[in-house]
Design a protein around this motif. Structure first.
Motif, short mmCIF file in Angstrom:
data_model
loop_
_atom_site.label_atom_id
_atom_site.label_comp_id
_atom_site.label_asym_id
_atom_site.label_seq_id
_atom_site.Cartn_x
_atom_site.Cartn_y
_atom_site.Cartn_z
N SER A 46 17.73 -17.26 6.54
CA SER A 46 18.31 -18.30 5.70
C SER A 46 19.25 -19.15 6.55
N GLU A 57 18.11 -32.43 5.78
CA GLU A 57 18.13 -33.42 4.69
C GLU A 57 18.86 -34.69 5.11
N LYS A 102 16.43 -36.61 7.09
CA LYS A 102 15.45 -37.23 6.19
C LYS A 102 16.04 -38.49 5.54
N MET A 137 10.56 -27.08 -8.39
CA MET A 137 11.73 -27.33 -7.55
C MET A 137 12.98 -27.47 -8.41
N SER A 166 16.32 -24.93 -8.33
CA SER A 166 17.70 -25.40 -8.13
C SER A 166 18.56 -25.02 -9.33
N ILE A 170 9.92 -29.39 -0.70
CA ILE A 170 10.74 -30.01 0.34
C ILE A 170 9.83 -30.71 1.35
N GLY A 230 8.87 -33.91 -0.06
CA GLY A 230 9.97 -34.86 0.11
C GLY A 230 10.02 -35.39 1.53
N VAL A 279 12.38 -38.37 1.03
CA VAL A 279 13.36 -38.07 -0.01
C VAL A 279 14.26 -36.94 0.48
N SER A 280 15.54 -37.22 0.55
CA SER A 280 16.51 -36.22 1.00
C SER A 280 16.98 -35.42 -0.21
N MET A 281 16.84 -34.10 -0.15
CA MET A 281 17.13 -33.27 -1.32
C MET A 281 18.02 -32.09 -0.95
N PRO A 282 19.30 -32.34 -0.74
CA PRO A 282 20.19 -31.28 -0.26
C PRO A 282 20.33 -30.11 -1.23
N ILE A 283 20.28 -30.36 -2.53
CA ILE A 283 20.42 -29.24 -3.47
C ILE A 283 19.19 -28.33 -3.37
N ALA A 284 18.00 -28.93 -3.38
CA ALA A 284 16.79 -28.12 -3.26
C ALA A 284 16.78 -27.37 -1.93
N ALA A 285 17.25 -28.02 -0.88
CA ALA A 285 17.27 -27.37 0.43
C ALA A 285 18.21 -26.17 0.42
N ALA A 286 19.37 -26.32 -0.19
CA ALA A 286 20.31 -25.20 -0.27
C ALA A 286 19.72 -24.08 -1.14
N ALA A 287 19.05 -24.46 -2.21
CA ALA A 287 18.43 -23.45 -3.08
C ALA A 287 17.33 -22.70 -2.33
N GLU A 342 17.15 -22.10 0.81
CA GLU A 342 17.76 -21.14 1.75
C GLU A 342 18.27 -19.91 1.00
N GLU A 344 17.17 -35.17 -7.95
CA GLU A 344 16.25 -34.95 -6.84
C GLU A 344 14.81 -34.89 -7.35
N LEU A 390 11.92 -37.41 -6.23
CA LEU A 390 10.74 -36.84 -5.56
C LEU A 390 9.46 -37.23 -6.32
N ILE A 396 25.10 -24.35 -3.65
CA ILE A 396 24.52 -25.43 -4.44
C ILE A 396 25.62 -26.33 -4.99
#
Lengths: 293, 293, 293, 293
Positions: free
Chosen positions: A253, A262, A265, C175, C179, C244, C247, C252-260, C262, D186, D190, D256
């Motif tokens: 992770s 991101e 991106k 997604m 999140s 992701i 995206g 498309v930048s998706m920091p919340i989805a990326a954190a989720a 991980e 997001e 997306l 998050i």
């Protein structure tokens, strides 16, 4: 020592030139054959096809632009596969992913040839100066035999074990680089937003435990919002993505890398993909017309 | 030159010792007075109270452990406020937040005294070696007068303008440090999870554009999961939090720092608050008994 | 109306049963043919191979477990390709990625067949109750012809345009789900860590603008640290990764989805991949033996 | 039943009106006294000062705009403190942080008065409809005595224990809300970036396990990039920040929420602080003039 060299782009030209200057007997090939002329004048032989180069040379080095080009010189008509055979060695120094490199390894080995992946860390200047860092993996004997050429092209080479490790090591290094660049950008913007002098921040950083060439070299230009391309942002983003995918397989992770990815991106979405990867600084900056509180 | 020195912890002792060795006439004070003895043997005078030190010396330097201690030596009975007056200078080198430093500035100035905040970058070893980086802000004339002492204690001092800038510059630097440490940890764990040798990663990093003393010094111990405390993780997390709060005021969005802060919080939750901040590496590591896929 | 049905797993069995009960003439096939018996007793015909089913039925519906299974019933000996032809329609309701579905579309169309992808939202219970949500894309006429069957299996079907849109819509939905699950887990843990009653939090959420069936159904079990598998965490993580990547293509930048993502990776690393995706709650929880501050 | 009511803003006016309509004898006060007239016409008495209201009524409810206003009606000349005494109850329904509420509790209790904090979930419309959710904490007897008034103003009230729990519960709820809003944004972006219809996404979401009033109400406007203010983004960001600080004390790592907080900060930096918090959607959107790849 006689070597073949496939691919005379910015990197390949500099690298093969260094080999020639150091007394190697070099046979070059490039998709656009006209690019071979300059090297021919300096003493290189020219091969008509990758196969012709491999036929002539015991060792053939390739430095191609991307996975697609790396596969083409192998599989296309007149490609490496037509002549590779027991006794011959093929060294691919292109930056490609582990799956591409594994595929090449498979077909080269199937013909009895030996294979070494050897992506490099460093761009144009280190290539010209023979100061690349070489991340080799694959046939160990081939690695040892080709060291004299590596010593000319790089300041240091590493043997990393099985094929794929070279590509993966490069991803790990570039991932750290991308996260660091974001951390640095955030610091620069926070300094500015807090009324601190950004150049002083660079001076402070240069004296402490985090001092590193990247901050020193790119910082002053970033403050000027100038991002002359040494490593394109879109390639950095691709490497972040691949590194995260690698972590996916290994159940690692990596929230910092994910956040940095991101940001890259977002920068791509802003049209900065062909600028230097330091342009991610623009993503962090406060919009100039902002009036919000 | 005669200076007072308040606070003889690890840092303060090393710093005052360097001043004595360089020929400064130093009057020391410490809450636990017994700690003054060693310095007295080496030639220091001892003040009974902070007020006594200020009364005796034109310049008084303080190096206290935290905001609470920094405020106590000012406001308590026998504190600095009882004797600070026009002509005298007070230099607080403790690491405290901008609001604490502003409060001290206010009351010192109200009595006609001059004030300089001067937090340092660097821990025990640089303090002993006189190699600190000093981030000064406040009274410019006082800064110039005290430079001879700064030159003894540090390798470089910066004058950063108004009070608060010293504290804030330190936050920015520590924020970058915390994000970098996380980026580094992720790289180490990804290398391991991908079958790469972590020591080789250190070697590769040491040769490239990201080479820096922090990776070089802490990396080998981190690979051994050893985190001897140079800078406690809980303090690093506090600085991340304060830096993010600073960004809040300035509308600077810092997703990498935010992700790093959450990792440090996780580490605190794991009981690692008193270890070195490099122990955040434990948060990234794959649990050893993991069987998931 | 006569339809073929390939794949009698948990979902496929429930769906084909509903078709039979509603008067459809159904010919079933399953890799393990014994699974067909129960349905045969209830009136289904049984096909020896996917090709046999397609030969017999104008419309063939497939519900396979993954992309590999979805491709096998097409390309293997006795596969769909051997009998698909002009006039026949093939409807794949499996959850597969857009590239798999595009490949199937290509080969079915090349034979003159018509193709519809139709992944569903909803798991075992909605399948049994005929309450699935069907995300169809591809041949519009085929969509309209097959609506009677969709009406039996689902409470609502959508026609989303070109092949790939069904798969992508499902990724977007999942997604958001992933999140939200992380946001919910963080809230639950923060409530607990702050001395608030978690069940009361559920009650408060149930009354407000964020009230949703997922929180209501999974919340009480999560508080008990119970995660009975409705949707495996490893599949949720795979969908996050694919979303992701989607995206990535679209910048498309998706920091919340990326954190989720991980967080789900961390959960996989903790061995929770086969638990319900709500087990990501365990990643957020404070370690019980933590002593840190 | 007789109650005092301090503060006739949008919320307070609606709430006190409901009390009057339900037969409560209400004495109102507002900083701008003219606002009392409308309620006076409907039967309210008017108090000259908060102290006058408290003197007259056994129970006094307050609904002020922020911590500063909440403290002013207590401590200012003519404030609550001048008349609060044993037997009297003070119920503060303003949204303030736990430290403000603790301070008020302390001084009210010191005078022998009883205190209840009771922040609400819900904005203008629920206030008018008597459909608020009331998060009460503090004096349990006072809570039970004031329930008749809560039943008029809200659809449900909770007793949460010690003072501070009401404020903290609200932070937890709003934190989940802020993260969900980012997850939703997001997803919307997306969908659009992948060529999917955003309205169809809303339809799909409305039918599944994540269906919730917030997505349903705000989604259509967000697609139109319209963000009429129900809850200002700057207040949402403040609540995210306070929730993260709460997590800091409890060692809860919330990546998050942290990522969502940074998105709200970015939105503030873009000048969107006074728009509805759904305007964070603008942070996720791909810049329209983007040409990057």
């Amino acid at each position: 020592m006689e070597v073949g060299f496939l691919g005379l782009g910015i990197m390949g030209k500099a690298m093969s030139l260094n080999l020639i200057k150091s007394g190697f007997k070099v046979t070059v090939w490039n998709r656009t054959l006209s690019k071979c002329e300059e090297l021919a004048k300096l003493g290189a032989s020219v091969g008509e096809t990758p196969a012709a180069v491999v036929e002539k040379c015991k060792y053939t080095i390739a430095m191609l632009s991307d996975p697609s080009a790396a596969l083409s010189v192998i599989f296309d008509k007149g490609g490496v596969l037509e002549q590779i055979c027991p006794g011959k060695g093929y060294i691919d120094m292109s930056t490609v992913d582990a799956s591409t490199t594994s595929k090449i390894n498979e077909v080269v080995s199937a013909k009895g040839g030996r294979f070494l992946e050897a992506p490099v860390s460093g761009s144009k200047k280190p290539a010209e100066d023979g100061q690349l860092i070489i991340l080799a993996a694959g046939d160990k004997e081939l690695y040892e035999e080709i060291i004299p050429a590596f010593d000319v092209m790089g300041k240091k080479s590493f043997y990393l074990g099985q094929v794929g490790n070279g590509a993966n090591m490069k991803l790990v290094v570039n991932m750290i680089m991308g996260s660091m660049m974001n951390a640095f950008s955030e610091g620069l913007v926070l300094a500015d937003g807090s009324g601190l002098n950004q150049n002083t921040l660079l001076d402070v950083l240069a004296l402490g435990g985090m001092a590193n060439p990247m901050f020193a070299q790119k910082g002053p230009a970033m403050i000027q919002r100038s991002y002359p391309t040494a490593f394109p942002l879109k390639h950095q983003q691709k490497d972040m993505r691949l590194a995260i995918a690698l972590g996916d397989q290994a159940n690692v992770s990596m929230p910092i890398a994910a956040a940095a990815n991101e940001a890259f991106k977002k920068a791509k979405g802003m049209g900065l993909g062909d600028h230097d990867f330091s342009a991610v600084h623009e993503v962090v900056k406060i919009p100039e017309n902002a009036s919000g509180k």
